[in-house]
Design an enzyme around this catalytic site. Structure first.
Site, PDB file in Angstrom:
ATOM      1  N   TYR A 114      -9.697  43.890  27.320  1.00 11.16           N
ATOM      2  CA  TYR A 114      -9.209  44.510  28.705  1.00 11.16           C
ATOM      3  C   TYR A 114      -8.500  43.751  29.494  1.00 11.16           C
ATOM      4  O   TYR A 114      -7.300  44.269  29.989  1.00 11.16           O
ATOM      5  CB  TYR A 114     -10.653  44.871  29.379  1.00 11.16           C
ATOM      6  CG  TYR A 114     -10.555  45.687  30.554  1.00 11.16           C
ATOM      7  CD1 TYR A 114     -10.300  47.037  30.172  1.00 11.16           C
ATOM      8  CD2 TYR A 114     -10.594  45.355  31.934  1.00 11.16           C
ATOM      9  CE1 TYR A 114     -10.146  47.991  31.342  1.00 11.16           C
ATOM     10  CE2 TYR A 114     -10.533  46.160  32.995  1.00 11.16           C
ATOM     11  CZ  TYR A 114     -10.114  47.721  32.807  1.00 11.16           C
ATOM     12  OH  TYR A 114     -10.026  48.511  33.860  1.00 11.16           O
ATOM     13  N   SER A 166      -5.636  46.384  37.094  1.00 17.44           N
ATOM     14  CA  SER A 166      -7.262  46.177  37.576  1.00 17.44           C
ATOM     15  C   SER A 166      -7.326  44.798  38.007  1.00 17.44           C
ATOM     16  O   SER A 166      -6.286  44.165  37.873  1.00 17.44           O
ATOM     17  CB  SER A 166      -7.899  46.365  36.032  1.00 17.44           C
ATOM     18  OG  SER A 166      -9.403  45.668  36.296  1.00 17.44           O
TER      19      SER A 166
END
Ligand SMILES: NC(=O)c1ccc[n+]([C@@H]2O[C@H](COP(=O)([O-])OP(=O)(O)OC[C@H]3O[C@@H](n4cnc5c(N)ncnc54)[C@H](O)[C@@H]3O)[C@@H](O)[C@H]2O)c1
Length: 273
Positions: A156, A143
């Site tokens: 995350y 990401s």
């Protein structure tokens, strides 16, 4: 440039979002697909959509990527059913939006088991098959939050930085050994998918507000993301940035070093994250 016509491609998390769009695009290009997801109905629907686009070989499997033994059995089943495997896209992922104090250990374990260990299992289980194919590829989905950190995204961030570290090291290792497998790390920016709606949030955070903010800032469609990812894979890119926001975010730590955090704090205050 690589051509996926007739090549076997395994995609995890193919029941929704980026995984579903990758499957549809690769089906259109004539790839033979092994699609998996923890949600059996969703991945069956993706397989039907792929078959509508092209009557190619499409197999679908219910698979939880955090279940190590199941992932290894899956890799063997894919090779048995479809033959030599050329590309695995470790895409399945989830999100947690919670401050460090609000988050439970269980939330942290949940996200690491899927986002990090799922990628590790998928990579290691498929590697012997990819090497045996003589021309294999691993694509691990990190990401932009594997490039910079953001408040209330520590879990995350940890999972996606871990994916990037693991993937970049693997690429170096396989190149030094001259193995016939190339490795790419994918860094999407905001992509309009269900990920924020299924995210876990901390006590005091409003799930609907988190999803609404995500919908406002996510600029790229899953189909456009899939197009960019496949273009990068065809060229064996080490790092694939997806979306204009991903390019801007990737530039932040390059230009500002550790001071990029000030810019992130400012943006987070403005958006009331
Ligand atoms: N959407 C974004 O803005 C964005 C940005 C950066 C990175 N990513 C990454 O892209 C990947 C795909 O996410 P998406 O946005 O398409 O989300 P999505 O929620 O639309 O799709 C994720 C898929 O993963 C599946 N999944 C969840 N847990 C699983 C498990 N344990 N085993 C197997 N499958 C499981 C879900 O059922 C779902 O079909 C994820 O790794 C995500 O972190 C997304």
């Amino acid at each position: 440039m690589r051509d996926y016509r007739g090549r076997v491609v395994a995609i995890t998390g193919a029941g929704s979002g980026i995984g579903r769009s990758l499957a549809c695009r690769l089906a259109y290009q004539g790839a033979r697909l092994a699609l998996s997801d923890i949600n059996a109905d969703a991945v069956a629907a993706t397989a039907r959509e792929c078959q509508l686009r092209r009557a190619a070989d499409v197999e679908h499997f219910a698979l939880d990527v955090s279940d190590r033994d199941a992932v290894y059995a899956h890799a063997d089943a894919v090779a048995d059913r479809l033959g030599a495997v050329h590309l695995v896209i470790n895409n399945a992922g989830v999100a947690v939006h919670a401050g460090v104090r609000a988050m439970t250990d269980e939330d942290m374990a949940w996200i690491m088991d899927i986002n990090f260990w799922g990628v590790v299992h998928g990579t290691r289980a498929f590697l012997p098959h990819l090497i045996a194919s003589g021309s294999g590829q691993v694509a691990n989905v990190s990401s932009v939050f594997g490039l910079i950190s953001a408040p209330k995204d520590s879990a995350y961030n940890a999972s996606k930085f871990a994916v990037r570290g693991f993937t970049e090291s693997l690429r170096q290792e396989l190149r030094i050994e001259r193995q016939p497998v190339s490795v790419s790390c994918v860094h999407p920016g905001g992509i309009k998918t269900a990920i924020a709606r299924t995210a876990r949030v901390g006590d005091g955070d409003d799930q609907a507000a988190v999803a609404a903010l995500f919908d406002r800032v996510a600029l790229t469609t899953p189909d456009s993301a899939a197009r960019t990812i496949i273009a990068g894979l065809r060229r064996d890119r080490a790092r694939i940035l997806v979306g204009p926001d991903a390019w801007a975010i990737a530039a932040l730590p390059r230009l500002l070093g550790a001071r990029y955090s000030f810019a992130v704090e400012k943006a987070a205050r403005l958006l009331s994250v």
